[in-house]
Design an enzyme around this catalytic site. Structure first.
Site: not given
Length: 220
Positions: A194, A192, A106
């Protein structure tokens, strides 16, 4: 077997008595799931950290000040921290100089682009929530597929890629969603990942982007 040590960049938060460091625990969870150990940046000499750590994860967070890419502020929506910009520039430079792998997430892909000489769109409101499809090319398509659905939490985005960086993914509206360096071990994604790794977080049902963390670790 020794696990690679990955430095995770951090944001600064004003507390009642002092400034604190903050970052999502999902970064550490995903690095651990991929076979590495993550350590949070809390200050200190960037050259020392680059010498001791095996890789750098430039994590998500606020906006990059437009002065970093030669522009004046054009959007009231910006949330900037010039101190973090300065810290991450030093970290990027020292890891890059040592040819150590860098993964940008990001804000991180924007940091990579700006500090190599590229520019950003200061405000793209349509990307500040929800999920959307992207089209990937080259090595990135092998990692996450040619047309994955990704989450979207940004309102700045890459405009002109820096010299040496190649566009690896675009959204359907043409916004650049990923960059890879032509010769150095550098990858940046606008989404993102994660938040797309079960069982830690599943923004997109059925998706698993742990492969991006494996990419970083395998190059350590």
């Amino acid at each position: 077997m020794q696990h690679p040590l990955i430095l995770i960049s951090s944001g600064r938060v004003m507390g009642n008595l002092s400034i604190s460091r903050q970052q999502s625990e999902l970064y550490g969870a995903c690095l651990g799931g991929a076979g590495a150990a993550g350590v949070l940046y809390t200050g200190g000499p960037s050259a020392c950290l680059a010498a001791r750590c095996d890789g750098l994860l430039l994590a998500g967070g606020g906006d990059i000040h437009p002065s970093c890419f030669g522009q004046n502020v054009q959007s009231a929506a910006l949330s900037v921290d010039p101190v973090r910009d300065k810290e991450e520039r030093a970290l990027f430079d020292d890891f890059y100089r040592r040819r150590k792998p860098i993964l940008g997430i990001c804000r991180g892909v924007q940091v990579i682009n700006v500090f190599l000489g590229g520019t950003l769109h200061q405000d793209i409101p349509a990307h500040s929530g929800g999920c959307h499809g992207i089209r990937c090319t080259g090595a990135l398509s092998v990692l996450v597929g040619p047309a994955p659905t990704v989450n979207s939490y940004h309102h700045q985005a890459v405009d002109q890629p820096a010299p040496g960086l190649q566009t690896a993914a675009r959204a359907d509206d043409g916004v650049i969603e990923a960059l890879m360096h032509a010769t150095a071990p550098i990858l940046g994604v606008q989404w993102h990942p994660e938040r797309m790794v079960p069982p830690f977080c599943e923004d997109v049902a059925g998706a698993n982007h742990l492969s991006l963390f494996h990419w970083l670790i395998e190059r350590c």
